[in-house]
Write an enzyme that holds these catalytic residues in place. Structure first.
Site, PDB file in Angstrom:
ATOM      1  N   HIS B 130       1.072   4.128   5.429  1.00 19.50           N
ATOM      2  CA  HIS B 130       2.415   4.539   5.847  1.00 19.50           C
ATOM      3  C   HIS B 130       2.271   5.807   6.695  1.00 19.50           C
ATOM      4  O   HIS B 130       1.322   6.576   6.497  1.00 19.50           O
ATOM      5  CB  HIS B 130       3.214   4.830   4.573  1.00 19.50           C
ATOM      6  CG  HIS B 130       4.660   5.144   4.765  1.00 19.50           C
ATOM      7  ND1 HIS B 130       5.100   6.369   5.191  1.00 19.50           N
ATOM      8  CD2 HIS B 130       5.763   4.396   4.557  1.00 19.50           C
ATOM      9  CE1 HIS B 130       6.432   6.360   5.237  1.00 19.50           C
ATOM     10  NE2 HIS B 130       6.862   5.167   4.863  1.00 19.50           N
ATOM     11  N   ASP B 206      -1.791   7.434  -1.992  1.00 22.30           N
ATOM     12  CA  ASP B 206      -0.356   7.365  -1.736  1.00 22.30           C
ATOM     13  C   ASP B 206       0.182   6.292  -2.664  1.00 22.30           C
ATOM     14  O   ASP B 206       0.080   5.099  -2.381  1.00 22.30           O
ATOM     15  CB  ASP B 206      -0.122   7.006  -0.262  1.00 22.30           C
ATOM     16  CG  ASP B 206       1.318   6.595   0.022  1.00 22.30           C
ATOM     17  OD1 ASP B 206       2.139   6.572  -0.930  1.00 22.30           O
ATOM     18  OD2 ASP B 206       1.614   6.284   1.178  1.00 22.30           O
ATOM     19  N   GLN B 209       4.418   3.238  -3.609  1.00 28.02           N
ATOM     20  CA  GLN B 209       4.781   1.863  -3.970  1.00 28.02           C
ATOM     21  C   GLN B 209       4.163   1.439  -5.295  1.00 28.02           C
ATOM     22  O   GLN B 209       4.664   0.523  -5.950  1.00 28.02           O
ATOM     23  CB  GLN B 209       4.328   0.884  -2.877  1.00 28.02           C
ATOM     24  CG  GLN B 209       4.918   1.130  -1.499  1.00 28.02           C
ATOM     25  CD  GLN B 209       6.412   0.860  -1.437  1.00 28.02           C
ATOM     26  OE1 GLN B 209       6.967   0.131  -2.270  1.00 28.02           O
ATOM     27  NE2 GLN B 209       7.080   1.456  -0.476  1.00 28.02           N
ATOM     28  N   LYS B 232      12.067   5.692  -5.080  1.00 28.95           N
ATOM     29  CA  LYS B 232      11.612   4.301  -5.099  1.00 28.95           C
ATOM     30  C   LYS B 232      11.412   3.793  -6.524  1.00 28.95           C
ATOM     31  O   LYS B 232      11.081   2.635  -6.729  1.00 28.95           O
ATOM     32  CB  LYS B 232      10.299   4.167  -4.319  1.00 28.95           C
ATOM     33  CG  LYS B 232      10.426   4.407  -2.816  1.00 28.95           C
ATOM     34  CD  LYS B 232       9.119   4.091  -2.118  1.00 28.95           C
ATOM     35  CE  LYS B 232       8.980   4.759  -0.768  1.00 28.95           C
ATOM     36  NZ  LYS B 232       9.852   4.219   0.265  1.00 28.95           N
ATOM     37  N   CYS B 374       7.586   2.191   9.021  1.00 27.69           N
ATOM     38  CA  CYS B 374       6.805   3.431   9.086  1.00 27.69           C
ATOM     39  C   CYS B 374       5.318   3.140   8.974  1.00 27.69           C
ATOM     40  O   CYS B 374       4.575   3.887   8.311  1.00 27.69           O
ATOM     41  CB  CYS B 374       7.227   4.424   8.001  1.00 27.69           C
ATOM     42  SG  CYS B 374       8.935   4.939   8.165  1.00 27.69           S
TER      43      CYS B 374
END
Lengths: 157, 417
Positions: B130, B206, B209, B232, B374
């Site tokens: 991302h 990261d 998600q 999220k 993104c």
């Protein structure tokens, strides 16, 4: 709430399915201009041939959503064979059409000053794109080809 | 055992009732929210917890000696502890709150990386990152003469780990997504970490998600930095953060300077505060932290194993439905191995632009994301300007997947040449 038929008028879908003046022109004598909408990746490649203050030929390449493709197709039909002065009036009128809703929303004006731009300009089929203003995120799709054209005329003349 | 033999561990009808927004209609249709990879909806438990904090005990934290400030501080501290519990972090002091994961990754880039990387050093990123895990490194690379290397993806949308040892040679950091926000691919973080550590590189994950959708154990992952974001994972926007090992955080210089991140300030200088406050300058998103804590309680009430099992089933159901209904006319950018993919499904009709598809879907109340997500470098690798993406969560069921397929049938007819 605006319905989808306001956005995707039949004439827009027709231009999307069967785009007019699709292709490329040899450079030179034509000039090549690229417009890009980084938000959605839409891309308009405009080939413009200007002779004696008249757009003698125009071709459109690139890719994008139905609104940007239809708008560039309609734009090409509207400007082909027209004097540059007249085209500049058309660009102003079209951009006024796209921004009346926005400037009303932002309280900048009641739209009457923009209406002056529309006075005496025949938009014809282009009026079908008016529905786009009810979908603010899509306005940029409709104006992409026109901004590219304006930039092209500025650079070519 | 085939997927159809497995029962969904979630009572989705009950869960749907916990999300007030799902009562809403759009264009006269039931709201079918399939954009949770972008931002999730919020359960009543989160809305109520934030509302209660504001109504009953809101005050600034750390400062007051009066009752409501102490209560407010306790809630803020508890949110750190809940994140630590969720991620199985050794200590809540290793949880630093930021406004989102973008700020968390920037924190690492501006503190750890600027203190430890020199001109000529390399950072390995992957093609599926991302922008939030790309641009901070681009900024650093341009400023410090750092080399960025890119781990490619394979034709079945996985990381090409064969390339990893070569790319890691002399690298100081591997920065990688726990789960791709476009492809749905779940990366094998323990394996990646092992290779990176063997090469002498630290690992930043990261996990924007991953944390909402999978059981995450930072100790089992073995990574050094793990970023997450609240909005999220059923929590509010405005809060996210970074877990990092305590010795790393201790050695890192502060990020933003200001109130609360100090233990002493004089005319000559300052002494940083203890962890994690050293990295939490100024008045933080206090009520948002309470909301994040409530979201974690809610998720743990369901169980992350159950969330994962539910989404595994739903991904399988949706992938099958899309492939059966549309065949080759629809390209799905992601593989079908449910063990290594989540319920994030990106796709594109051959002749219909992603934005046109999502516009028609909206008419049927179906919310999906259209665009580059993104992840423009990944879009270039895939050779497309944009995709449409449907992403599922705890409040989605097979009826939502059916609504997506039905709306796509309408879209395909609408734009038929």
């Amino acid at each position: 709430m605006p319905g989808i038929e306001d956005l995707y008028r039949e004439i827009i879908l027709d231009h999307y399915r069967a785009p007019r003046n699709r292709g490329e022109l040899p450079v030179p004598p034509a000039n090549k201009f690229e417009g890009f909408n980084p938000l959605c990746g839409d891309e308009v490649v405009l080939y413009l041939e200007v002779d004696d203050g008249t757009v003698s030929d125009v071709k459109i390449a690139g890719q994008g959503c139905s609104i940007s493709q239809a708008s560039s197709s309609m734009m090409s039909s509207a400007v082909k064979g027209k004097p540059v002065d007249e085209i500049r009036r058309l660009i102003r009128a079209f951009k006024a059409l796209m921004s009346i809703h926005e400037s009303k929303l932002e309280g900048e004006s009641d739209g009457s000053d923009l209406a002056d731009e529309l006075e005496g300009v025949r938009l014809g089929d282009l009026e079908a794109l008016q529905g786009v203003v009810k979908f603010p995120v899509r306005i940029k799709c409709a104006t992409l080809a026109w901004n590219t054209l304006q930039q092209g005329l500025d650079e070519a003349s | 055992m085939s997927v159809t033999d497995v029962r969904d561990p979630l009572d989705v009808d009950r869960i749907k009732a916990d999300f007030p927004i799902l009562i809403r209609q759009v264009h006269g249709k039931r709201l079918v929210y399939l954009d949770s990879a972008n931002s999730s909806q919020k359960p009543l438990a989160v809305i109520d917890a934030m509302d209660r904090h504001l109504r009953e005990y809101y005050a600034n934290i750390h400062r007051g000696v009066y009752t409501i400030s102490e209560e407010s501080t306790a809630a803020y501290l508890a949110a750190h502890q809940k994140v630590a519990r969720l991620l199985n972090a050794p200590s809540w002091r290793e949880i630093v709150f930021t406004k989102n994961i973008t700020e968390a990754i920037n924190l690492v880039a501006y503190t750890w990386a600027r203190a430890n990387l020199r001109e000529g050093d390399a950072i390995v990123l992957t093609e599926m990152e991302h922008h939030s895990n790309i641009v901070p490194w681009h900024i650093l690379a341009a400023e410090r003469g750092i080399e960025l290397r890119w781990l490619p993806i394979t034709s079945d949308y996985r990381l090409d780990t064969d390339e990893l040892p070569r790319l890691l040679d002399g690298a100081k950091l591997l920065a990688v997504a726990g789960m791709s926000n476009v492809l749905g691919t779940i990366n094998d973080i323990p394996a990646l970490t092992e290779v990176a550590h063997a090469a002498g590189a630290l690992v930043l994950v990261d996990a924007a998600q991953a944390v909402p959708h999978l059981p995450v154990d930072v100790q089992a992952w073995g990574a050094d930095f793990v970023g997450f974001t609240g909005h999220k994972m059923l929590g509010p926007s405005g809060i996210g953060g970074m877990w990092a090992r305590e010795e790393l955080l201790d050695a890192m210089p502060p990020f933003l300077g200001g109130g609360e991140m100090i233990s002493d300030v004089s005319f000559e200088g300052f002494t940083p505060n203890e962890l994690p406050w050293k990295f939490e300058a100024g008045t933080m998103p206090i009520v948002e932290a309470t909301g994040l804590g409530a979201a974690i309680d809610y998720l743990e009430g369901i169980g992350l194993d159950a969330v994962r099992a539910h989404e595994r089933l739903l991904a399988g159901y949706t992938l099958r439905a899309l492939r059966e209904r549309f065949g080759d006319r629809l390209t799905i950018y992601g593989h079908d191995d449910l063990d290594t993919r989540g319920a994030v499904i990106s796709f594109l009709f051959e002749n219909i632009h992603a934005h046109d598809v999502s516009q028609v879907l909206d008419e049927d109340g179906v919310c999906v994301r259209a665009g580059h997500h993104c992840a423009k470098p990944l879009m270039r690798v895939l050779g497309v300007p944009a995709t449409t993406r449907a992403s599922f969560y705890v409040y989605n069921d097979e009826a939502d997947a059916d609504a997506l397929v039905d709306a796509l049938v309408t879209a395909e007819k609408f734009f038929a040449v």
